[in-house]
Every structure is written in structure tokens, then in C-alpha cells.
Design a protein around this motif. Sequence first.
Motif, short mmCIF file in Angstrom:
data_model
loop_
_atom_site.label_atom_id
_atom_site.label_comp_id
_atom_site.label_asym_id
_atom_site.label_seq_id
_atom_site.Cartn_x
_atom_site.Cartn_y
_atom_site.Cartn_z
N GLN A 57 0.84 -1.18 0.00
CA GLN A 57 0.00 0.00 0.00
C GLN A 57 0.88 1.24 0.00
O GLN A 57 2.04 1.21 0.43
CB GLN A 57 -0.91 0.04 1.24
N CYS A 58 0.32 2.35 -0.49
CA CYS A 58 1.04 3.61 -0.47
C CYS A 58 0.04 4.76 -0.52
O CYS A 58 -1.16 4.55 -0.76
CB CYS A 58 2.03 3.72 -1.63
N ILE A 59 0.51 5.94 -0.29
CA ILE A 59 -0.27 7.16 -0.50
C ILE A 59 0.14 7.70 -1.86
O ILE A 59 1.30 8.08 -2.06
CB ILE A 59 -0.01 8.20 0.60
N PHE A 60 -0.78 7.69 -2.81
CA PHE A 60 -0.47 8.12 -4.18
C PHE A 60 -1.21 9.42 -4.46
O PHE A 60 -2.43 9.49 -4.36
CB PHE A 60 -0.90 7.04 -5.18
N GLU A 61 -0.44 10.44 -4.82
CA GLU A 61 -1.01 11.77 -5.04
C GLU A 61 -0.86 12.18 -6.50
O GLU A 61 0.17 11.93 -7.12
CB GLU A 61 -0.31 12.79 -4.14
N ILE A 62 -1.90 12.81 -7.03
CA ILE A 62 -1.89 13.33 -8.40
C ILE A 62 -2.17 14.83 -8.35
O ILE A 62 -3.16 15.26 -7.75
CB ILE A 62 -2.95 12.64 -9.27
N TYR A 63 -1.30 15.62 -8.95
CA TYR A 63 -1.45 17.07 -8.97
C TYR A 63 -1.69 17.55 -10.40
O TYR A 63 -1.06 17.07 -11.33
CB TYR A 63 -0.17 17.76 -8.46
N ARG B 269 -7.08 28.82 -3.52
CA ARG B 269 -6.50 27.76 -2.70
C ARG B 269 -6.75 26.41 -3.37
O ARG B 269 -7.84 26.13 -3.86
CB ARG B 269 -7.10 27.77 -1.30
N ALA B 270 -5.73 25.57 -3.41
CA ALA B 270 -5.86 24.26 -4.03
C ALA B 270 -6.88 23.42 -3.28
O ALA B 270 -7.01 23.52 -2.05
CB ALA B 270 -4.51 23.55 -4.05
N THR B 271 -7.61 22.61 -4.01
CA THR B 271 -8.58 21.72 -3.40
C THR B 271 -8.04 20.28 -3.41
O THR B 271 -7.27 19.90 -4.30
CB THR B 271 -9.92 21.75 -4.16
N ILE B 272 -8.43 19.51 -2.42
CA ILE B 272 -8.00 18.12 -2.30
C ILE B 272 -9.22 17.22 -2.50
O ILE B 272 -10.25 17.41 -1.87
CB ILE B 272 -7.37 17.83 -0.92
N GLU B 273 -9.09 16.28 -3.40
CA GLU B 273 -10.15 15.31 -3.65
C GLU B 273 -9.66 13.94 -3.23
O GLU B 273 -8.76 13.37 -3.84
CB GLU B 273 -10.54 15.32 -5.13
N ASN C 2 -11.92 4.81 -4.16
CA ASN C 2 -11.87 3.67 -5.07
C ASN C 2 -11.14 4.08 -6.34
O ASN C 2 -11.73 4.76 -7.19
CB ASN C 2 -13.29 3.19 -5.39
N PRO C 3 -9.87 3.69 -6.51
CA PRO C 3 -9.10 4.09 -7.70
C PRO C 3 -9.71 3.61 -9.02
O PRO C 3 -9.37 4.15 -10.07
CB PRO C 3 -7.73 3.44 -7.47
N GLY C 4 -10.58 2.62 -8.96
CA GLY C 4 -11.21 2.12 -10.19
C GLY C 4 -12.51 2.79 -10.53
O GLY C 4 -13.13 2.46 -11.55
N ASP C 5 -12.93 3.76 -9.74
CA ASP C 5 -14.21 4.44 -9.95
C ASP C 5 -14.02 5.59 -10.95
O ASP C 5 -13.32 6.55 -10.66
CB ASP C 5 -14.73 4.97 -8.62
N VAL D 190 -11.65 9.00 -10.49
CA VAL D 190 -10.33 9.03 -11.14
C VAL D 190 -10.53 9.04 -12.65
O VAL D 190 -11.30 8.22 -13.18
CB VAL D 190 -9.47 7.82 -10.72
N ARG D 191 -9.84 9.92 -13.33
CA ARG D 191 -9.95 9.99 -14.79
C ARG D 191 -9.34 8.75 -15.45
O ARG D 191 -8.58 8.00 -14.84
CB ARG D 191 -9.23 11.26 -15.29
#
Length: 250
Positions: free
Chosen positions: A167-173, A186-190, A194-197, A201-202
Motif C-alpha cells: 500500500q502507499c499514498i499516491f497523489e496526483i497534482y 487555494r488548491a482543493t483536495i479530492e 476507489n481508484p477504479g471508480d 479518477v480519470r
Amino acid sequence: MQATHPQLEKAGSEVIYGNRSEAQVQFMHRNVEYESYPRGHGRFYGGRKTPMHGNVQPLHQDPVETMAARLQLLVDGMDAEVLQGDVDVLLTLRGKPIPEGSSLGAEYVKALYAHAAQQQRPMPKATPEILGMWGGEVFIFPNFMILPHAGNAMMYRARPLGSDPDQCIFEIYSTKTLAAAVRPQRATIEHVTNPGDPQQVRLIPRQDLGNIPRIQKGLHSHAMRQTWLASHHEKLILNMHQELDRYLKG
């Protein structure tokens, strides 16, 4: 690339899945250059052979429309690196002749920089090296990746989650420079549950992330004794692990 993102290089994916022979198509990945640097850093880039520079197929269609359609896949699939405004600038070139000695890619770059100048929007220096990185990636050891395009960048960062190797914390900017008249918000955090949804997730990062569980499962297989890396196309991975080994031995 062709297996993970078949919509981005259809001809290549047809070879992967056995519908066409390799001799019939021109793979984009053959033009990609990989460079590894000390301390685990590296980059890859395609230069003027990428779709971002106007190298689009099929050429019997309107090249502006074809290039725009290809870049729109990135807009819809990531909403980062290439943004809708970049495609809109490209479409202003419809019906305009390409000057002798120039190319669609060169005219696209000129249009992007002219549009940014009107907005007083900061842009990177238009040097051949920087422009050649559009569509490429810069890897900063140990866990940070930057995918640049014009004044935008998509960035990935992976961080450990405790001591669990699965497992890991995966961030996309998704980042961009702003016009002088635009006040930064101010930046928003989403948060993704579920990474497959597809609602969370695009498509393109969803395709990338979809590989990880299968890779981890394979690495845990009892038949897995070692991994062989391609000397050229995977040299950045090798360079990263060699630097990790140096850290661990230190």
C-alpha cells in the motif's frame, strides 16, 4: 503504453493485440529517449516526434483536427498536463496555412506563447530542450514525477503507508501558471476511496493505477525469483533501484 492506454496509440495497440503486424505501423515509443542521472534522477522525452508537436496520424485528414482530437484524449483522460484551453488555442489554427519551413507543431507553440503573452501568463523559456520535454517526464528521486506541457504540469508523488509494502499514498497534482489578472485560489483536495471508480479518477491515471495490483500479485508469486529490466526503456527504473540500494547499504 499501447497495452495500458490503447486509445492513445491505436495502431500500436492493434499490434499488441495481434490485429496488425509491427511492420505496418510506426510506434511512437521508438522515438522516446531515456536519460538517467546520478542520485537516482532521470527523464524521458519524445521531442518533435510526439503528437504534442504535431506528429499525428492519419495525415490524410485535417492535421489540426487530428492533433486536436489526440490532445483532447489527454484533456478528457487526465485534466492535467494538457488542458482544454491548450486545445482551444490549437483550434484557432484551423484554415490557416502553415508557413514554408515551419510545421503544425511549431505554429502551435507560437500560438500558445502568443496567447500567454496576451494574458501575461508566465511560460517556460521556449528552448529546444524544454519544448522537447512536452509529453515527456522528469523523475526526481525517490518518488516524484513531473509531466510538463507549456505552462502546465501533471505531477505524481508516491509515499509509504506505514510499513506495508502493498500500500502507499499516491497523489496526483494538476498545476498551471496563471494569467496576471487571475487571483490564485487555494488548491482543493479530492480524496479517492476507489481508484477504479470513473467518477473519482480519470481514465488515464485509472489505467495506470489498474496495473499496480496485478504487478504486486506477480511480485508475490513463489515462481518470481528475479526481474529483468529492459536496458533502454526501463533504465530509469534500474537507476532508481540502484540509488535505493546505495541508501540501504549506507
